[in-house]
Design an enzyme around this catalytic site. Sequence first.
Site, PDB file in Angstrom:
ATOM      1  N   ARG A   1      53.703  61.329  55.172  1.00 37.45           N
ATOM      2  CA  ARG A   1      52.663  61.004  54.200  1.00 37.45           C
ATOM      3  C   ARG A   1      53.141  59.926  53.228  1.00 37.45           C
ATOM      4  O   ARG A   1      54.306  59.942  52.794  1.00 37.45           O
ATOM      5  CB  ARG A   1      52.259  62.258  53.413  1.00 37.45           C
ATOM      6  CG  ARG A   1      51.621  63.282  54.285  1.00 37.45           C
ATOM      7  CD  ARG A   1      50.861  64.361  53.560  1.00 37.45           C
ATOM      8  NE  ARG A   1      50.492  65.386  54.530  1.00 37.45           N
ATOM      9  CZ  ARG A   1      49.519  65.275  55.415  1.00 37.45           C
ATOM     10  NH1 ARG A   1      48.771  64.167  55.436  1.00 37.45           N
ATOM     11  NH2 ARG A   1      49.280  66.236  56.296  1.00 37.45           N
ATOM     12  N   ASP A   2      52.210  59.009  52.917  1.00 41.63           N
ATOM     13  CA  ASP A   2      52.521  57.969  51.936  1.00 41.63           C
ATOM     14  C   ASP A   2      52.731  58.630  50.579  1.00 41.63           C
ATOM     15  O   ASP A   2      52.009  59.539  50.183  1.00 41.63           O
ATOM     16  CB  ASP A   2      51.377  56.949  51.871  1.00 41.63           C
ATOM     17  CG  ASP A   2      51.783  55.679  51.150  1.00 41.63           C
ATOM     18  OD1 ASP A   2      51.871  54.630  51.808  1.00 41.63           O
ATOM     19  OD2 ASP A   2      52.010  55.734  49.915  1.00 41.63           O
ATOM     20  N   ILE A   3      53.726  58.166  49.855  1.00 45.09           N
ATOM     21  CA  ILE A   3      54.079  58.765  48.574  1.00 45.09           C
ATOM     22  C   ILE A   3      53.017  58.472  47.500  1.00 45.09           C
ATOM     23  O   ILE A   3      52.932  59.207  46.507  1.00 45.09           O
ATOM     24  CB  ILE A   3      55.472  58.243  48.129  1.00 45.09           C
ATOM     25  CG1 ILE A   3      56.134  59.211  47.182  1.00 45.09           C
ATOM     26  CG2 ILE A   3      55.389  56.846  47.533  1.00 45.09           C
ATOM     27  CD1 ILE A   3      57.614  58.953  46.992  1.00 45.09           C
TER      28      ILE A   3
ATOM     29  N   GLU B 248      55.497  45.602  51.510  1.00 44.68           N
ATOM     30  CA  GLU B 248      56.517  45.968  50.512  1.00 44.68           C
ATOM     31  C   GLU B 248      57.796  46.467  51.168  1.00 44.68           C
ATOM     32  O   GLU B 248      58.894  46.231  50.663  1.00 44.68           O
ATOM     33  CB  GLU B 248      55.978  47.073  49.588  1.00 44.68           C
ATOM     34  CG  GLU B 248      54.869  46.603  48.661  1.00 44.68           C
ATOM     35  CD  GLU B 248      54.207  47.750  47.931  1.00 44.68           C
ATOM     36  OE1 GLU B 248      54.749  48.882  47.978  1.00 44.68           O
ATOM     37  OE2 GLU B 248      53.153  47.517  47.337  1.00 44.68           O
ATOM     38  N   VAL B 249      57.665  47.215  52.235  1.00 40.61           N
ATOM     39  CA  VAL B 249      58.834  47.818  52.877  1.00 40.61           C
ATOM     40  C   VAL B 249      59.103  47.086  54.201  1.00 40.61           C
ATOM     41  O   VAL B 249      58.229  47.049  55.086  1.00 40.61           O
ATOM     42  CB  VAL B 249      58.610  49.326  53.134  1.00 40.61           C
ATOM     43  CG1 VAL B 249      59.831  49.937  53.812  1.00 40.61           C
ATOM     44  CG2 VAL B 249      58.293  50.054  51.835  1.00 40.61           C
TER      45      VAL B 249
ATOM     46  N   HIS C 209      55.352  49.357  59.769  1.00 41.23           N
ATOM     47  CA  HIS C 209      54.679  50.645  59.606  1.00 41.23           C
ATOM     48  C   HIS C 209      53.179  50.445  59.663  1.00 41.23           C
ATOM     49  O   HIS C 209      52.662  49.437  59.164  1.00 41.23           O
ATOM     50  CB  HIS C 209      55.066  51.319  58.280  1.00 41.23           C
ATOM     51  CG  HIS C 209      54.933  50.455  57.077  1.00 41.23           C
ATOM     52  ND1 HIS C 209      55.887  49.496  56.752  1.00 41.23           N
ATOM     53  CD2 HIS C 209      53.974  50.363  56.126  1.00 41.23           C
ATOM     54  CE1 HIS C 209      55.511  48.870  55.643  1.00 41.23           C
ATOM     55  NE2 HIS C 209      54.346  49.370  55.244  1.00 41.23           N
TER      56      HIS C 209
HETATM   57  P1  AMP Z   1      53.336  48.154  52.560  1.00 44.61           P
HETATM   58  O1  AMP Z   1      52.765  47.446  51.374  1.00 44.61           O
HETATM   59  O2  AMP Z   1      52.439  48.049  53.770  1.00 44.61           O
HETATM   60  O3  AMP Z   1      54.757  47.754  52.852  1.00 44.61           O
HETATM   61  O4  AMP Z   1      53.303  49.696  52.196  1.00 44.61           O
HETATM   62  C1  AMP Z   1      54.443  50.448  51.852  1.00 44.61           C
HETATM   63  C2  AMP Z   1      53.963  51.840  51.554  1.00 44.61           C
HETATM   64  O5  AMP Z   1      55.098  52.693  51.510  1.00 44.61           O
HETATM   65  C3  AMP Z   1      53.232  52.003  50.214  1.00 44.61           C
HETATM   66  O6  AMP Z   1      51.917  52.509  50.464  1.00 44.61           O
HETATM   67  C4  AMP Z   1      54.097  53.012  49.451  1.00 44.61           C
HETATM   68  O7  AMP Z   1      53.335  53.918  48.682  1.00 44.61           O
HETATM   69  C5  AMP Z   1      54.840  53.694  50.577  1.00 44.61           C
HETATM   70  N1  AMP Z   1      56.130  54.283  50.223  1.00 44.61           N
HETATM   71  C6  AMP Z   1      57.153  53.707  49.530  1.00 44.61           C
HETATM   72  N2  AMP Z   1      58.202  54.535  49.440  1.00 44.61           N
HETATM   73  C7  AMP Z   1      57.846  55.675  50.099  1.00 44.61           C
HETATM   74  C8  AMP Z   1      58.497  56.903  50.362  1.00 44.61           C
HETATM   75  N3  AMP Z   1      59.741  57.150  49.931  1.00 44.61           N
HETATM   76  N4  AMP Z   1      57.834  57.851  51.067  1.00 44.61           N
HETATM   77  C9  AMP Z   1      56.577  57.613  51.507  1.00 44.61           C
HETATM   78  N5  AMP Z   1      55.908  56.468  51.295  1.00 44.61           N
HETATM   79  C10 AMP Z   1      56.523  55.505  50.596  1.00 44.61           C
END
Ligand code: AMP
Length: 119
Positions: free
Chosen positions: A32-34, A99-100, A104
């Site tokens: 689940r997204d945080i 962001e990550v 995903h």
């Molecule tokens: P993106 O902008 O597509 O890279 O989305 C990254 C997503 O990762 C965002 O919706 C964040 O809320 C989510 N996120 C960041 N850290 C975590 C975490 N530790 N566990 C779950 N989701 C996360």
Amino acid sequence: MSYDDDNIFARILRGEIPCDKVYESDHALAFRDIAPKAPTHVLVIPRGPYENLHDFAERGSDAELADWVRAMAAVARAEGVTEDGYRATVNNGRHGNQEVPHVHAHIVGGRQLGGAPRG
Ligand code: AMP
């Protein structure tokens, strides 16, 4: 292009950071997204070190790619959003607001979503 081994999803995959796991398979993990944007907001990632969609498409095996797509559909079914519908989104790079840096898919649903794509 070099994959960042210390990105947060790599750390989740290594078990260094907890996640709310909803599905796993040989090549994929879903959690689940945080910061959920809808009643269902699950992230589906391949276990392998791929930065974004084009990196994964170019370097991933057919088995990994197939498993990732099937994981998305399995998550949607398990979340009960298959019938009413949902969105599967992959943000890539700077203009895509990724962001990550570990590829995903966001599986988002459980309510009526706004029109897409949006700028
Ligand atoms: P993106 O902008 O597509 O890279 O989305 C990254 C997503 O990762 C965002 O919706 C964040 O809320 C989510 N996120 C960041 N850290 C975590 C975490 N530790 N566990 C779950 N989701 C996360």
